[in-house]
Design an enzyme around this catalytic site. Sequence first.
Site, PDB file in Angstrom:
ATOM      1  CB  ALA A   8     -18.209 -13.055  10.335  1.00  0.00           C
ATOM      2  CG  LEU A   9     -21.788 -17.644  13.589  1.00  0.00           C
ATOM      3  CD1 LEU A   9     -23.023 -17.750  14.468  1.00  0.00           C
ATOM      4  CD2 LEU A   9     -21.413 -19.014  13.059  1.00  0.00           C
ATOM      5  CG  HIS A  10     -19.188 -15.659   6.724  1.00  0.00           C
ATOM      6  ND1 HIS A  10     -18.541 -16.809   6.456  1.00  0.00           N
ATOM      7  CD2 HIS A  10     -18.246 -14.726   7.066  1.00  0.00           C
ATOM      8  CE1 HIS A  10     -17.238 -16.605   6.600  1.00  0.00           C
ATOM      9  NE2 HIS A  10     -17.037 -15.359   6.976  1.00  0.00           N
ATOM     10  CB  ALA A  11     -22.496 -19.391   3.918  1.00  0.00           C
ATOM     11  CB  ALA A  14     -23.688 -20.583   9.494  1.00  0.00           C
TER      12      ALA A  14
END
Length: 594
Positions: A8-11, A14
């Site tokens: 997932a593109l979390h912190a 990203a």
Amino acid sequence: MKVVLPEALHARPANLLVRLASSFDEDVTLRVREKTASARRILDVLGLSAAKGEEIEILGEGRAWNAIVELVRRGFDADLVPETGAIAAAGIGIGRAHVIERGQADEPESVEAAFARARREVETLVATLPRHEALLFEPELAILAELEARVQERMGEAASFAEAVEIETRGNATDLLLDARARLTARHAPLPRDIGPFVVVVEELTPSLVASLTGPVQGIVASAGGSAEIHGASATSHAAILARSREIPLAFVPEHVVLGIAPGDMVVVDTTEAPARVWVAPSAALVNDAEARREARREAERDDERAEGTSVAHLQVQVKVNLSSVEERIPTGTDGVGLVRSELVFARRGARPGMDEQTGLYARIARRTHGRPVNVRLFDAGFDKPLPWLPVPPDDPDARGVALLLRHPDVLAAQLAAITMAHAADAGVRALVPLVRSEADMEAVHAAAPRGSGLALGAMIESPAAVERVEAIVRVADFVCVGTNDLTALTLGVPRAQPEQGLDARVLAHVATIVAAAHAAEREVTVCGELAAHPEGARVLVGLGVDALSVMPSRVGPVKRALGAATLDACVAEAERALGRVVEDGRLERGGGP
Ligand code: PEP
Ligand code: MG
């Protein structure tokens, strides 16, 4: 290009993605479902709310696009996103982080005692370091002497000792101020003795810290922020000079990078290509790869040194060295010093060097060349080489080279007198006039030289305007040097030229004109610019008939290798081909012909 998101593109991912995207000029856009985001903006990237297994479309082109596709495909591998910074000493360092934290020293018993102790420390350093390193610290004694009076005065205003020192050492003149401050107000623990290969990580890098490094230090990662920036976290700082002379790779990085490294973290620092790259806790594969690159680099250096013995006698060309300091290596088998950049030898001085000091340094270089010619270039300041003691006049802010020197007649006369004295001790010493514009410049310098000195004066031809007057210039010069760095930039109208751009036909036509005029007047021509250090450039210049090439010490081997296998006919043919090519958009267009 659509890629399925492995995470997932979390912190964390990203952040890696944005840091990578921000290291390129080109922009890359990300699209997930109907939402788009610039890959450089973390809030927009997080706003995509992209989940693991979703398809992300990566829109763009070029290196940035390739890098981001690879990062996503490799599951946001942090190895692909090193921290970056500025190079101050080149190399590859691999080791565990030794984080140096500076503690605050106790308030001293008295100002006098604190300064006396600081002076003793500097004197011990000067006495124990090799001469060329000791010289770097000598000005610190004068700094401490003046600082003491100022700190005393400041203390009268009820500041604490540390505050008074802090206030009085602010300024950007030299990192020796930072050194003096650390000596007076900070304490750091000595390096442990039994430590394995390590990389020093430090917020404020001082010259003394570099000088104190012993044992298996592999590299230094220092903060470019905070006061280190003020005091010159740069390649010209004393700390950087020491790191280079000890061959310790040094990178200046943003402060948060230094703060993010914990003691014992594995660190790889690579300063072989800009920007400097620093990996913290990289994978074993990345460490192995860095070790292999480091070994290949060492092997290439050994190869280059072996090539220094190659004979180029069949081409009737001499290979000389360019020097920017007194200690630089002069490879055996070189034919003298084609260029001493005297302004760099004295660049770190706040005041102009005295005549005796200059004479001593020029004579020292001459002794190391065993009677071969040494061309000491007169101070070439202005433009990209500002010198505090050779300021540009307000009515001519673009003055540089000889034009600037002629505005400082006392500096010019003292330097000519110093070179004359060095010449009296060693006949090989000659003077070289930078950025000559016309025969009038040479005549003015002649007039400023001590009468009857017998000192040979050479002209540096480095501008199209000088090429136009070259026949008249060579008549009043004893020898000629071609500065292809400036000649290329001024011919092509670029601020700073890459060596390969010197292969442009317009530049080479100027070189051919200079050679013809000099040879008609029986003057020798040496090329001192970077073009001479470029393998193809060296062959082309030989083909154009120059008498000598002068290159930095580490390029003597590669140049001799490039020339050793070439015949004179092949060099002439290569020069003729080159005279038919031009540089477009900074790149040499291959093909074409006269
Ligand atoms: C040149 O311009 O090629 C040259 C040798 O001088 P500088 O020191 O300006 O590089
Ligand atoms: Mg120049």
